[in-house]
Design a protein around this motif. Sequence first.
Motif, PDB file in Angstrom:
ATOM      1  N   UNK A 161       2.738   5.797   8.073  1.00  0.00           N
ATOM      2  CA  UNK A 161       3.263   4.478   8.452  1.00  0.00           C
ATOM      3  C   UNK A 161       4.156   3.882   7.359  1.00  0.00           C
ATOM      4  N   UNK A 162       3.994   4.345   6.116  1.00  0.00           N
ATOM      5  CA  UNK A 162       4.917   3.834   5.087  1.00  0.00           C
ATOM      6  C   UNK A 162       5.459   4.966   4.206  1.00  0.00           C
ATOM      7  N   UNK A 163       4.698   5.443   3.272  1.00  0.00           N
ATOM      8  CA  UNK A 163       5.170   6.518   2.389  1.00  0.00           C
ATOM      9  C   UNK A 163       5.331   7.825   3.182  1.00  0.00           C
ATOM     10  N   UNK A 218      12.475  -0.441  10.022  1.00  0.00           N
ATOM     11  CA  UNK A 218      13.783  -0.190  10.615  1.00  0.00           C
ATOM     12  C   UNK A 218      14.116   1.304  10.669  1.00  0.00           C
ATOM     13  N   UNK A 219      13.195   2.145  10.135  1.00  0.00           N
ATOM     14  CA  UNK A 219      13.467   3.598  10.031  1.00  0.00           C
ATOM     15  C   UNK A 219      14.836   3.828   9.387  1.00  0.00           C
ATOM     16  N   UNK A 220      15.091   3.092   8.288  1.00  0.00           N
ATOM     17  CA  UNK A 220      16.389   3.202   7.625  1.00  0.00           C
ATOM     18  C   UNK A 220      16.181   3.753   6.211  1.00  0.00           C
ATOM     19  N   UNK A 221      17.130   3.545   5.314  1.00  0.00           N
ATOM     20  CA  UNK A 221      16.992   4.122   3.974  1.00  0.00           C
ATOM     21  C   UNK A 221      16.694   3.064   2.914  1.00  0.00           C
ATOM     22  N   UNK A 222      16.703   1.778   3.290  1.00  0.00           N
ATOM     23  CA  UNK A 222      16.402   0.746   2.311  1.00  0.00           C
ATOM     24  C   UNK A 222      15.305  -0.195   2.817  1.00  0.00           C
TER      25      UNK A 222
END
Length: 235
Positions: A46-48, A15-19
């Motif tokens: 892609x993740x971290x 979601x390209x969000x903060x959670x």
Amino acid sequence: MGVNIDHIATLRQARRTVEPDPIAGAVIAELAGADGITVHLREDRRHIQERDVRLLRETVRTHLNLEMAPTDEMVTIALEIKPDYITLVPERREEVTTEGGLDIVGQIERMTKVVGQLQDAGIPVSLFIDANPAQIEASARTKAVFVELHTGCYADACTEQQDKELEVLSAGSKLALDAGLRVNAGHGLTYWNVYPVACIEGMEELNIGHTIISRAVLVGLERAVREMKQAMLAT
Ligand SMILES: CC(=O)[C@@H](O)[C@H](O)COP(=O)(O)O
Ligand SMILES: NCC(=O)COP(=O)(O)O
């Protein structure tokens, strides 16, 4: 046990969000008994993210294991952040997940150079390899401190083949120890297949991620739904 928290970041990046924040995940994993936190800063992010590694460097109380490809870009980042140790892993952008170990034999000069750059800066290096005698012998020649034996073939094997794959891992571990290397293992380990690998003589650390985060999603779901219902009813 090193807990790999990449898969928390995978959910966040969807979601390209903060959670969910992998930093909070690391705190919880340590409180639950993790001996280390592992993150893989992939070239395609892609993740971290770099932000995660920088914050984890300040917050992790056990040890921080940074997995990365042996590229100049990653070496620069690692020398600046200085994790407790580094695991060099192969990467292909198109892969869904890591598909095997590094080819140390085929790139011995490059690997020896990268291991030297990192270890001269005081960061012990682990090489993620298949439990193959030639790769183990070449890993020892790079002067890396550890190898991490790739357990993916064992994890993917059918029941009849699993004992054979376990034997390959046991023999690889013995060979590595005899060559003066310390031995870790990981990839694809689950609640159902971890025990025989944990019993291999000399095994120091198992890095485990996907199965733990998958389980966390399911065992935590009931509470999460209850809390949302309460949040809706709160006055
Ligand atoms: C090297 C290794 O096994 C882990 O870093 C794993 O690759 C993490 O998960 P992803 O493959 O989904 O990045
Ligand atoms: N190096 C292996 C690792 O960190 C975890 O891999 P997985 O359990 O997510 O497959």
